[in-house]
Design a protein around this motif. Structure first.
Motif, PDB file in Angstrom:
ATOM      1  N   ALA A 192      36.112  69.509 -69.509  1.00  0.00           N
ATOM      2  CA  ALA A 192      35.262  69.474 -68.316  1.00  0.00           C
ATOM      3  C   ALA A 192      34.128  70.486 -68.425  1.00  0.00           C
ATOM      4  O   ALA A 192      32.968  70.171 -68.146  1.00  0.00           O
ATOM      5  CB  ALA A 192      36.104  69.745 -67.078  1.00  0.00           C
ATOM      6  N   ALA A 193      34.443  71.693 -68.872  1.00  0.00           N
ATOM      7  CA  ALA A 193      33.399  72.723 -68.980  1.00  0.00           C
ATOM      8  C   ALA A 193      32.430  72.413 -70.115  1.00  0.00           C
ATOM      9  O   ALA A 193      31.258  72.815 -70.076  1.00  0.00           O
ATOM     10  CB  ALA A 193      34.039  74.090 -69.183  1.00  0.00           C
ATOM     11  N   ALA A 194      32.896  71.683 -71.130  1.00  0.00           N
ATOM     12  CA  ALA A 194      32.046  71.388 -72.296  1.00  0.00           C
ATOM     13  C   ALA A 194      31.280  70.082 -72.138  1.00  0.00           C
ATOM     14  O   ALA A 194      30.507  69.700 -73.017  1.00  0.00           O
ATOM     15  CB  ALA A 194      32.920  71.322 -73.551  1.00  0.00           C
ATOM     16  N   SER A 195      31.481  69.403 -70.999  1.00  0.00           N
ATOM     17  CA  SER A 195      30.995  68.018 -70.889  1.00  0.00           C
ATOM     18  C   SER A 195      29.480  67.859 -70.991  1.00  0.00           C
ATOM     19  O   SER A 195      29.000  66.782 -71.295  1.00  0.00           O
ATOM     20  CB  SER A 195      31.487  67.401 -69.578  1.00  0.00           C
ATOM     21  OG  SER A 195      31.013  68.174 -68.494  1.00  0.00           O
ATOM     22  N   LYS A 196      28.719  68.951 -70.755  1.00  0.00           N
ATOM     23  CA  LYS A 196      27.257  68.801 -70.830  1.00  0.00           C
ATOM     24  C   LYS A 196      26.669  69.418 -72.098  1.00  0.00           C
ATOM     25  O   LYS A 196      25.452  69.451 -72.268  1.00  0.00           O
ATOM     26  CB  LYS A 196      26.617  69.437 -69.597  1.00  0.00           C
ATOM     27  CG  LYS A 196      26.955  68.695 -68.316  1.00  0.00           C
ATOM     28  CD  LYS A 196      26.143  69.188 -67.132  1.00  0.00           C
ATOM     29  CE  LYS A 196      26.499  68.372 -65.897  1.00  0.00           C
ATOM     30  NZ  LYS A 196      25.899  68.945 -64.684  1.00  0.00           N
ATOM     31  N   ILE A 197      27.518  69.937 -72.967  1.00  0.00           N
ATOM     32  CA  ILE A 197      26.996  70.567 -74.181  1.00  0.00           C
ATOM     33  C   ILE A 197      26.502  69.486 -75.133  1.00  0.00           C
ATOM     34  O   ILE A 197      27.234  68.544 -75.442  1.00  0.00           O
ATOM     35  CB  ILE A 197      28.071  71.458 -74.852  1.00  0.00           C
ATOM     36  CG1 ILE A 197      28.435  72.604 -73.908  1.00  0.00           C
ATOM     37  CG2 ILE A 197      27.581  71.992 -76.188  1.00  0.00           C
ATOM     38  CD1 ILE A 197      29.611  73.420 -74.374  1.00  0.00           C
TER      39      ILE A 197
END
Ligand SMILES: O=C(O)[C@H](O)[C@@H](O)[C@H](O)[C@H](O)COP(=O)(O)O
Length: 266
Positions: free
Chosen positions: A254-259
């Motif tokens: 979830a935290a990496a979803s926009k990387i």
């Protein structure tokens, strides 16, 4: 095991399916660094922050690490602390003590918490003094590049606004270059009074880990990690770049979803 693990721009990114997978790898990472440091220097100087990362360290107090880690060689510091009594629910000392330190045999005098009976300004000054003394005795080593302390490991959480430790975007403390420890009395995240390591100290560490889980961290993680973020006003998490050390980001999907380019199928 990480779903995806790769280097981006000198940082290592480790992305996990969920918080449980992350916490297994996180415990292994800390235990390995402790072993290396104790082998090389005889001690392990680790600085912690508050927030969810403390829970994510939980597996370190369980088997096998509770038996294999040389806890007597650990020295604990706080990269940031809320200026409240140690018994207060907001205290990072209390959070770490209850969630981790009380479960492993760390020597009490090796836990360097802040003086909680003075003002934030005095607490920051006192804490820097303590760190200076421990640099002199080499409990904490010293950077080869500047005169800053070189912690073996600094653990940082990240807020949805991209703050790390108690360095908040657009706050003057974020630009502090001279002090090792500074203070704030107007933290955007409660409680308002805090002390914090400054960016030069964070970036002089031998190892820094930034831990972020949850979708509310996705935008800040993207800005901090992707080059497109260069257009954004300086974000503390983006400025975490150890000069002569290693940086690892621990993220869940979830935290990496926009990387950009994050590959979860690996
Ligand atoms: O004392 C604090 O408030 C912290 O040290 C702070 O920097 C924290 O680590 C982040 O806000 C992330 O917190 P969460 O992981 O709980 O979101």
């Amino acid at each position: 095991m990480a779903l995806s693990e790769y280097k981006k721009d000198g940082r290592e990114l480790r992305i996990f399916e969920n918080a449980d997978e992350l916490s297994c790898n996180f415990a292994e990472y800390i235990a390995e660094l402790s072993e290396v440091s104790i082998k090389e220097r005889g001690v392990f100087a680790i600085a912690l922050s508050g927030g969810s990362l403390v829970k994510l360290m939980g597996k370190l107090s369980e088997a096998p690490y509770n038996k294999t880690v040389d806890w007597a060689k650990w020295y604990i510091f706080w990269a940031d602390e809320r200026v409240v009594a140690k018994s207060h629910a907001d205290s990072n000392y209390k959070l770490v003590k209850d969630g981790f330190l009380s479960k492993v045999p760390i020597i009490h005098s090796h836990m360097h918490s802040i003086n909680d009976s003075v003002t934030a300004e005095q607490a920051a000054e006192d804490y820097e003094f303590v760190i200076r003394q421990l640099v002199k005795t080499r409990v904490i080593s010293v950077s080869e590049i500047n005169d800053c302390p070189k912690f073996d490991l600094i653990l940082l959480g990240m807020g949805p606004d991209g703050h790390v430790a108690s360095l908040f975007p657009n706050h003057p403390a974020f630009s502090e270059k001279e002090q090792w420890v500074t203070f704030i009395t107007d933290s955007p995240k409660a409680p308002p009074e805090r002390i914090t390591f400054t960016l030069p100290v964070i970036n002089s560490a031998a190892n820094v880990a930034v831990v972020a889980t949850g979708a509310n961290k996705a935008e800040a993680a993207h800005v901090a990690i992707d080059s497109a973020g260069a257009d954004y006003p300086a974000l503390p998490a983006k400025m975490v770049r150890p000069i002569n050390g290693e940086l690892v980001w621990f993220l869940d999907i979830a935290a990496a979803s926009k990387i950009e380019g994050a590959n979860f199928s690996a």
